[in-house]
Design an enzyme around this catalytic site. Structure first.
Site, PDB file in Angstrom:
ATOM      1  CE  LYS A  36      -0.602  -0.009   4.983  1.00 58.29           C
ATOM      2  NZ  LYS A  36      -1.299  -0.676   6.082  1.00 58.29           N
ATOM      3  NE  ARG A 131      -5.565   0.294  11.854  1.00 61.54           N
ATOM      4  CZ  ARG A 131      -4.706   0.134  10.856  1.00 61.54           C
ATOM      5  NH1 ARG A 131      -3.896   1.124  10.506  1.00 61.54           N
ATOM      6  NH2 ARG A 131      -4.639  -1.013  10.187  1.00 61.54           N
TER       7      ARG A 131
HETATM    8  C1  LIG Z   1      -0.399  -1.571   6.629  1.00 64.95           C
HETATM    9  C2  LIG Z   1      -0.814  -2.780   7.317  1.00 64.95           C
HETATM   10  C3  LIG Z   1       0.117  -3.793   7.561  1.00 64.95           C
HETATM   11  C4  LIG Z   1       1.582  -3.684   7.174  1.00 64.95           C
HETATM   12  O1  LIG Z   1       2.260  -2.800   7.998  1.00 64.95           O
HETATM   13  P1  LIG Z   1       3.871  -2.611   7.908  1.00 64.95           P
HETATM   14  O2  LIG Z   1       4.209  -1.814   9.100  1.00 64.95           O
HETATM   15  O3  LIG Z   1       4.130  -1.855   6.628  1.00 64.95           O
HETATM   16  O4  LIG Z   1       4.483  -3.937   7.885  1.00 64.95           O
HETATM   17  C5  LIG Z   1      -0.336  -4.930   8.184  1.00 64.95           C
HETATM   18  N1  LIG Z   1      -1.623  -5.073   8.571  1.00 64.95           N
HETATM   19  C6  LIG Z   1      -2.552  -4.110   8.359  1.00 64.95           C
HETATM   20  C7  LIG Z   1      -3.949  -4.324   8.813  1.00 64.95           C
HETATM   21  C8  LIG Z   1      -2.174  -2.923   7.726  1.00 64.95           C
HETATM   22  O5  LIG Z   1      -3.088  -1.973   7.520  1.00 64.95           O
END
Ligand SMILES: *Cc1c(COP(=O)(O)O)cnc(C)c1O
Length: 361
Positions: A36, A131
């Site tokens: 993302k 969250r």
């Molecule tokens: C963005 C995201 C991740 C990945 O996070 P990183 O810190 O980039 O590894 C994992 N799980 C969810 C639900 C996310 O939104």
């Protein structure tokens, strides 16, 4: 293109992905590669897949559509819990979505039935980060409501930590996650395929060998892309931190005083800057600004340079220690943190240059 650009070294990303997937593989954990922060860039997803990730995680449907249209054939996990307005698209385009709202899952169920499909969901439980996620007390009643919905298969239980509350994954909270999963399996006589433990903030726990063996999935973005775990943001052993580099061009280079002349008020962004008198300095202005990147998240790769400030379109860099070695038209390179990378990849003003073998492709 005359603007700033980001180079994206696909071999470094592949290498980083391999390092992380091998580590996780040792503990029976498969890795969902999260794209993302690159706005779902297809070449990045492909590099992650070559490096061994088992699926791609994305937070936005638009990115998933772009990836699929570019021929990235894999299984997709939707990380941001779906909006009700998106359920038809989600059941058609996504293999697994993370969920925490009954009304959304009911809408997914109707959408899946309309299409004659079964949609897989991972139920998110909130272990304290505050969250997304079902509160643990509500988990069993929640599952009881979901279990009979047609067109929905509960494929796993997951949690998200470190995103809002900054809660660190630990042996204790991971054991809790496993215990909830076991309770669900027992109570409802079902088998959960995935227990999805976390993100790049789980890497330390995994490497320590203390993550419960039942955890079999993690969702990793930053660890692969920037080569850092995200509890202390230390570089991860055996990974590159410079798969992404930002370049801007010097458009003015002049010796000027350190302190503005005349009465001063707020700058262009409503801040009242403070100045330290270091006498006359060599100042380079670059064609990078706040419209391109999160300035506080970039750092000159040459340690002799210091960022003095920035406005929408101009970055001012003190280059005094490198005087006479640079001139107007030269490019300076910067490393990016996660926020800066997100902004740069999102800005239409920043060109994206994928590299292979160190060369643009
Ligand atoms: C963005 C995201 C991740 C990945 O996070 P990183 O810190 O980039 O590894 C994992 N799980 C969810 C639900 C996310 O939104």
């Amino acid at each position: 293109m005359y603007g700033p650009y980001v180079t994206i070294d696909l071999e470094k990303i592949e290498h980083n992905a391999r390092t992380i997937t091998r580590l996780c593989g040792k503990y029976g954990i498969e890795v969902t590669g999260v794209t993302k922060v690159t706005c779902g860039m297809p070449q990045v997803a492909k590099a992650m897949l070559r490096g061994g990730v088992s699926s791609i995680g994305e937070s936005r449907m638009k990115n998933i559509h772009r990836l699929k249209a570019s021929g990235v054939n894999t299984s997709y996990m939707l990380l941001r819990i779906p909006s009700i307005s998106a359920v038809d698209d989600v059941v058609s385009s996504v293999d697994i979505s993370l969920n925490s709202e009954l009304s959304v899952i009911a809408a997914l169920s109707e959408a899946a039935c309309r299409r004659g499909r079964v949609h897989n969901i991972i139920i998110m439980v909130d272990l304290g980060d505050l969250r997304e996620g079902v509160w643990p007390d509500d988990l069993l009643p929640f599952v009881r409501e979901v279990i009979d919905l047609p067109g929905i298969r509960i494929t796993g239980l997951g949690t998200n930590l470190g995103c809002y509350g900054g809660v660190v994954p630990s042996e204790a909270n991971m054991n809790q996650l496993v215990a909830y999963a076991r309770r669900i399996e027992k109570k409802f006589a079902l088998k959960l395929e995935y227990i999805s433990g976390g993100s790049s903030n789980s890497l330390n726990l995994i490497a320590s060998g203390k993550i419960p063996k039942e955890i079999n999935n993690v969702r990793i973005g930053e660890g692969i892309l920037l080569g850092r775990e995200t509890v202390h943001r230390t570089p991860w052993p055996g990974t590159f931190q410079d798969a992404f580099v930002l370049y801007g061009e010097v458009i003015e280079l002049k010796e000027k005083p350190s302190i503005p002349i005349g009465e001063t008020s707020e700058d262009a962004f409503g801040r009242k800057p403070a100045f330290v008198d270091k006498g006359e300095r060599d100042r380079a202005i670059l064609n990078i600004g706040r419209e391109d990147v999160y300035i506080e998240g970039i750092k000159p790769i040459d340690p002799r340079f210091t960022i003095l400030g920035a406005s929408s379109d101009h970055l001012i860099v003190d280059v005094t220690p490198a005087e006479k070695t640079i001139e107007v038209g030269d490019e300076l390179a910067f490393s990016l943190n996660y926020s800066a990378l997100l902004a740069a990849m999102t800005s239409e003003y920043v060109e994206k240059r994928p590299l292979r073998g160190g060369k643009s492709i």
